[in-house]
Design a protein around this motif. Structure first.
Motif, PDB file in Angstrom:
ATOM      1  N   TRP A 408       0.833  -1.209   0.000  1.00  0.00           N
ATOM      2  CA  TRP A 408       0.000   0.000   0.000  1.00  0.00           C
ATOM      3  C   TRP A 408       0.871   1.264   0.000  1.00  0.00           C
ATOM      4  CZ3 TRP A 408      -1.626   2.743   4.903  1.00  0.00           C
ATOM      5  CH2 TRP A 408      -2.393   3.875   4.609  1.00  0.00           C
ATOM      6  N   ILE A 409       1.828   1.323   0.942  1.00  0.00           N
ATOM      7  CA  ILE A 409       2.682   2.516   1.040  1.00  0.00           C
ATOM      8  C   ILE A 409       3.412   2.768  -0.282  1.00  0.00           C
ATOM      9  CG2 ILE A 409       4.748   3.505   2.123  1.00  0.00           C
ATOM     10  CD1 ILE A 409       4.083   2.107   4.687  1.00  0.00           C
ATOM     11  N   CYS A 410       3.924   1.709  -0.883  1.00  0.00           N
ATOM     12  CA  CYS A 410       4.758   1.847  -2.092  1.00  0.00           C
ATOM     13  C   CYS A 410       3.942   1.813  -3.381  1.00  0.00           C
ATOM     14  CB  CYS A 410       5.819   0.749  -2.131  1.00  0.00           C
ATOM     15  SG  CYS A 410       6.996   0.847  -0.795  1.00  0.00           S
ATOM     16  N   LYS A 411       2.625   1.713  -3.259  1.00  0.00           N
ATOM     17  CA  LYS A 411       1.743   1.654  -4.439  1.00  0.00           C
ATOM     18  C   LYS A 411       2.156   0.547  -5.396  1.00  0.00           C
ATOM     19  CE  LYS A 411      -0.441   6.071  -5.001  1.00  0.00           C
ATOM     20  NZ  LYS A 411      -0.961   7.010  -5.883  1.00  0.00           N
ATOM     21  N   LEU A 412       2.399  -0.645  -4.861  1.00  0.00           N
ATOM     22  CA  LEU A 412       2.816  -1.767  -5.709  1.00  0.00           C
ATOM     23  C   LEU A 412       1.588  -2.469  -6.286  1.00  0.00           C
ATOM     24  CD1 LEU A 412       5.522  -3.262  -3.301  1.00  0.00           C
ATOM     25  CD2 LEU A 412       5.846  -1.586  -5.137  1.00  0.00           C
ATOM     26  N   ASP A 413       1.741  -2.996  -7.492  1.00  0.00           N
ATOM     27  CA  ASP A 413       0.631  -3.740  -8.099  1.00  0.00           C
ATOM     28  C   ASP A 413       0.473  -5.099  -7.442  1.00  0.00           C
ATOM     29  OD1 ASP A 413       0.251  -1.726  -9.909  1.00  0.00           O
ATOM     30  OD2 ASP A 413       1.632  -2.606 -11.383  1.00  0.00           O
ATOM     31  N   ASN A 414       1.609  -5.676  -7.024  1.00  0.00           N
ATOM     32  CA  ASN A 414       1.573  -7.043  -6.517  1.00  0.00           C
ATOM     33  C   ASN A 414       2.367  -7.145  -5.215  1.00  0.00           C
ATOM     34  OD1 ASN A 414       2.156  -9.961  -6.214  1.00  0.00           O
ATOM     35  ND2 ASN A 414       1.087 -10.052  -8.185  1.00  0.00           N
ATOM     36  N   ILE A 415       1.828  -7.918  -4.284  1.00  0.00           N
ATOM     37  CA  ILE A 415       2.469  -8.083  -2.970  1.00  0.00           C
ATOM     38  C   ILE A 415       3.858  -8.729  -3.087  1.00  0.00           C
ATOM     39  CG2 ILE A 415       1.491 -10.376  -2.472  1.00  0.00           C
ATOM     40  CD1 ILE A 415       0.981  -9.277   0.428  1.00  0.00           C
ATOM     41  N   LYS A 416       4.101  -9.439  -4.179  1.00  0.00           N
ATOM     42  CA  LYS A 416       5.391 -10.126  -4.342  1.00  0.00           C
ATOM     43  C   LYS A 416       6.581  -9.172  -4.284  1.00  0.00           C
ATOM     44  CE  LYS A 416       4.050 -12.551  -7.984  1.00  0.00           C
ATOM     45  NZ  LYS A 416       4.174 -13.431  -9.165  1.00  0.00           N
ATOM     46  N   ASP A 417       6.359  -7.920  -4.694  1.00  0.00           N
ATOM     47  CA  ASP A 417       7.469  -6.967  -4.667  1.00  0.00           C
ATOM     48  C   ASP A 417       7.700  -6.348  -3.289  1.00  0.00           C
ATOM     49  OD1 ASP A 417       8.414  -7.330  -7.197  1.00  0.00           O
ATOM     50  OD2 ASP A 417       7.132  -5.787  -8.089  1.00  0.00           O
ATOM     51  N   ALA A 418       6.834  -6.696  -2.334  1.00  0.00           N
ATOM     52  CA  ALA A 418       6.985  -6.134  -0.987  1.00  0.00           C
ATOM     53  C   ALA A 418       7.903  -6.987  -0.117  1.00  0.00           C
ATOM     54  CB  ALA A 418       5.619  -5.995  -0.325  1.00  0.00           C
ATOM     55  N   ILE A 419       8.379  -8.108  -0.648  1.00  0.00           N
ATOM     56  CA  ILE A 419       9.236  -9.028   0.113  1.00  0.00           C
ATOM     57  C   ILE A 419      10.399  -9.405  -0.813  1.00  0.00           C
ATOM     58  CG2 ILE A 419       7.881 -11.089  -0.571  1.00  0.00           C
ATOM     59  CD1 ILE A 419       8.310 -12.116   2.351  1.00  0.00           C
ATOM     60  N   PRO A 420      11.627  -9.546  -0.277  1.00  0.00           N
ATOM     61  CA  PRO A 420      12.761  -9.776  -1.187  1.00  0.00           C
ATOM     62  C   PRO A 420      12.630 -11.056  -2.019  1.00  0.00           C
ATOM     63  CG  PRO A 420      13.548  -9.353   1.060  1.00  0.00           C
ATOM     64  CD  PRO A 420      12.054  -9.302   1.111  1.00  0.00           C
ATOM     65  N   PHE A 421      12.318 -12.165  -1.367  1.00  0.00           N
ATOM     66  CA  PHE A 421      12.232 -13.436  -2.091  1.00  0.00           C
ATOM     67  C   PHE A 421      10.852 -14.053  -1.859  1.00  0.00           C
ATOM     68  CE2 PHE A 421      16.794 -12.757  -1.612  1.00  0.00           C
ATOM     69  CZ  PHE A 421      17.234 -13.000  -2.912  1.00  0.00           C
ATOM     70  N   PRO A 422       9.885 -13.719  -2.716  1.00  0.00           N
ATOM     71  CA  PRO A 422       8.504 -14.141  -2.460  1.00  0.00           C
ATOM     72  C   PRO A 422       8.303 -15.649  -2.598  1.00  0.00           C
ATOM     73  CG  PRO A 422       8.682 -13.047  -4.595  1.00  0.00           C
ATOM     74  CD  PRO A 422      10.024 -12.931  -3.943  1.00  0.00           C
ATOM     75  N   ARG A 423       7.333 -16.116  -1.828  1.00  0.00           N
ATOM     76  CA  ARG A 423       6.912 -17.518  -1.889  1.00  0.00           C
ATOM     77  C   ARG A 423       5.407 -17.549  -2.087  1.00  0.00           C
ATOM     78  NH1 ARG A 423      11.514 -18.109  -2.646  1.00  0.00           N
ATOM     79  NH2 ARG A 423      13.093 -18.927  -1.253  1.00  0.00           N
ATOM     80  N   ASN A 424       4.966 -18.178  -3.169  1.00  0.00           N
ATOM     81  CA  ASN A 424       3.553 -18.497  -3.293  1.00  0.00           C
ATOM     82  C   ASN A 424       3.450 -19.831  -4.019  1.00  0.00           C
ATOM     83  OD1 ASN A 424       3.760 -18.034  -6.048  1.00  0.00           O
ATOM     84  ND2 ASN A 424       2.764 -16.038  -5.974  1.00  0.00           N
ATOM     85  N   MET A 425       2.216 -20.229  -4.344  1.00  0.00           N
ATOM     86  CA  MET A 425       2.020 -21.551  -4.915  1.00  0.00           C
ATOM     87  C   MET A 425       2.968 -21.833  -6.088  1.00  0.00           C
ATOM     88  SD  MET A 425      -1.879 -22.756  -4.983  1.00  0.00           S
ATOM     89  CE  MET A 425      -2.161 -22.589  -6.684  1.00  0.00           C
ATOM     90  N   GLU A 426       3.276 -20.780  -6.847  1.00  0.00           N
ATOM     91  CA  GLU A 426       4.056 -20.984  -8.067  1.00  0.00           C
ATOM     92  C   GLU A 426       5.501 -20.535  -7.946  1.00  0.00           C
ATOM     93  OE1 GLU A 426       1.520 -18.550 -10.171  1.00  0.00           O
ATOM     94  OE2 GLU A 426       0.221 -20.186 -10.867  1.00  0.00           O
ATOM     95  N   ARG A 427       5.861 -19.882  -6.897  1.00  0.00           N
ATOM     96  CA  ARG A 427       7.188 -19.276  -6.832  1.00  0.00           C
ATOM     97  C   ARG A 427       7.893 -19.646  -5.523  1.00  0.00           C
ATOM     98  NH1 ARG A 427      11.023 -17.795  -9.924  1.00  0.00           N
ATOM     99  NH2 ARG A 427       9.453 -17.074 -11.413  1.00  0.00           N
ATOM    100  N   PHE A 428       8.921 -20.478  -5.605  1.00  0.00           N
ATOM    101  CA  PHE A 428       9.658 -20.809  -4.388  1.00  0.00           C
ATOM    102  C   PHE A 428      11.159 -20.830  -4.620  1.00  0.00           C
ATOM    103  CE2 PHE A 428       7.286 -24.249  -6.320  1.00  0.00           C
ATOM    104  CZ  PHE A 428       8.306 -25.047  -6.833  1.00  0.00           C
ATOM    105  N   SER A 429      11.614 -20.228  -5.728  1.00  0.00           N
ATOM    106  CA  SER A 429      13.037 -20.044  -5.925  1.00  0.00           C
ATOM    107  C   SER A 429      13.264 -18.764  -6.721  1.00  0.00           C
ATOM    108  CB  SER A 429      13.647 -21.244  -6.658  1.00  0.00           C
ATOM    109  OG  SER A 429      13.480 -21.076  -8.059  1.00  0.00           O
TER     110      SER A 429
END
Ligand code: 4AD
Ligand code: MG
Length: 430
Positions: A408-429
């Motif tokens: 919210w603060i950074c006006k990002l489109d996706n939460i993935k950019d709010a964390i250095p190395f995101p993890r979700n169903m499709e992304r773990f490396s």
């Protein structure tokens, strides 16, 4: 040799400086090379002239993006340079070479995600990471000033707290445990010793849908306090967030501008009253202003949160959701037994829920019934019920999704950019 950061060198403004960093951009001819050097503090244009480095010219001519170098030279203001100063280099040394750096202009989001370990160096990611750091440090400051204790809970836990469907199971020797969905149940034990506690720790949810607001691993910033009721705790959440957001606006104006977020606008948000409304009032707004008919008894969905928030430009606390669909530990409101003494805080601009919290039930029977309805074996919760048996007091707490706030603060489109190395169903490396 003592090195300045690029920012310190620019503050010095003239004379000899030594700096070190990475080649951000380079261009030149066979007579002169312009290198934009980057370090964590800023970037600066550096000039290497062939007449000064005749014997090394081949190396200089081949300098590539992301080569790490140290250099000494004379700094002076230069209007035409990208950051207003330039260094005329008299001496340099290549520390680590870089050839054919894979990240070039106009790469796909997928490619950048695969190369996240390198993409972290981008101006965008660096700005976000600095803001995240300011936010987290400000939060520690806030709770230190308020005389809260930092309290840490286990990540490997035998109980669920926020519903079984998002649990990650872990094989623990011969047993089955879960990765923490929340720190809350342990914090509730801690308040009987420490009174007021806070933390921030990795939190895990097996979210089965792909959205721009959900991660499988995220950082929850939680708070629990004895003797606090729903009003006290939801006001504390507002105060905490206002404090941290103001710090970010004050300390990272350049980073915010780079992300196209106006720091003044953020400061204004922190100086405005953030309303508290009841779920039933939210339903009224949805019906009257958004033409959305939501029957009492359902949690608000993303679409409803977004529609509601179109009518606010600051965060809103919504309290008293229907008891029936809330987690087992949220107590019924004695005044309105079909409502729970709980709250969510919703952010504007389509960001939805950023905080979830409640007063805690002190009624063992009420909790047992709710847990059994969820299919839980209540014998696993006997330690938790002990907290209600021995000197129970009213207490309350909440959890903030750190990445949701940063998004919210950074006006990002996706939460993935709010964390250095995101993890979700499709992304773990990586
Ligand atoms: O609303 P939640 O589920 O509340 C709790 O876990 C409470 N036990 C907290 C407490 O009272 N101590 O989660 C709290 C916040 C949400 O409001 C949201 O901001 C964030 O955590 N959150 C997530 N953030 C990113 N990805 C996910 N999958 C998230 N799930 C929750
Ligand atoms: Mg919630």
């Amino acid at each position: 040799m003592t090195y300045s950061t690029i920012q310190e060198a620019m503050n010095q403004g003239e004379g000899q400086v030594s700096v070190r960093g990475w080649v951000h951009r380079e261009r030149g001819s066979n007579k002169i090379k312009f290198v934009v050097l980057r370090d964590p503090s800023n970037t600066i244009q550096c000039i290497l002239k062939r007449t000064d480095f005749e014997d090394k010219w081949e190396d200089i001519d081949h300098l590539q993006v992301e080569t790490s170098i140290t250099l000494t030279g004379n700094i002076k203001p230069e209007e035409r340079a990208p950051t207003g100063y330039e260094i005329n280099v008299t001496n340099y040394e290549i520390v680590g070479s870089s050839e054919n750096y894979p990240i070039t202009k106009d790469q796909s989001t997928e490619f950048l995600a695969d190369n996240r370990h390198l993409w972290l160096r981008s101006r965008k990611m660096t700005a976000i990471l600095k803001i995240r750091s300011t936010y987290v440090q400000a939060r520690d400051e806030f709770f230190k000033n308020k005389k809260f204790y930092r309290f840490d809970a286990p990540i490997l836990q035998p109980n669920q707290c926020e519903g079984g469907s998002t649990l990650f199971e872990v094989k623990f020797y011969q047993e089955k445990l879960f990765l923490a969905q929340t720190w809350q149940l342990y914090a509730e034990a801690a308040v009987f010793a420490l009174g007021k506690v806070y933390n921030m720790s990795p939190t895990f949810r097996a979210e089965k849908s792909r959205t721009s607001r959900h991660l499988s691993e995220f950082w929850m910033a939680e708070v629990e306090a004895a003797w606090y009721n729903l009003y006290d705790i939801s006001e504390l959440a507002k105060e905490e967030l206002k404090y941290c957001i103001k710090k970010v606006a004050e300390q990272n104006p350049e980073e915010l501008k780079l992300l196209e977020r106006d720091p003044e606008e953020l400061i204004k948000i922190t100086e405005t009253e953030w309303p508290t409304i009841k779920y039933r009032e939210a339903l009224k707004i949805l019906k009257e202003k958004c033409n959305l008919d939501v029957p009492f008894g359902k949690d608000l969905r993303t679409i409803e949160e977004e529609k509601l928030m179109e009518h606010f430009d600051v965060p809103v606390v919504v309290t008293n959701y229907p008891k029936e669909v809330m987690a087992f530990y949220k107590p019924k409101d004695p005044q309105n037994p079909d409502e729970a003494l709980c709250f969510d805080m919703l952010a504007p601009d389509g960001n939805g829920e950023i905080v979830g919290g409640s007063q805690r039930s002190t009624d063992i029977e009420e909790m047992k019934v709710a847990l059994e309805k969820e299919g839980e074996d209540i014998s696993n919760y006997s330690w938790y019920f002990d907290l209600r048996k021995y000197g129970s007091v009213p207490h309350s707490g909440y959890g903030i999704g750190v990445e949701r706030i940063i998004k919210w603060i950074c006006k990002l489109d996706n939460i993935k950019d709010a964390i250095p190395f995101p993890r979700n169903m499709e992304r773990f490396s990586p």
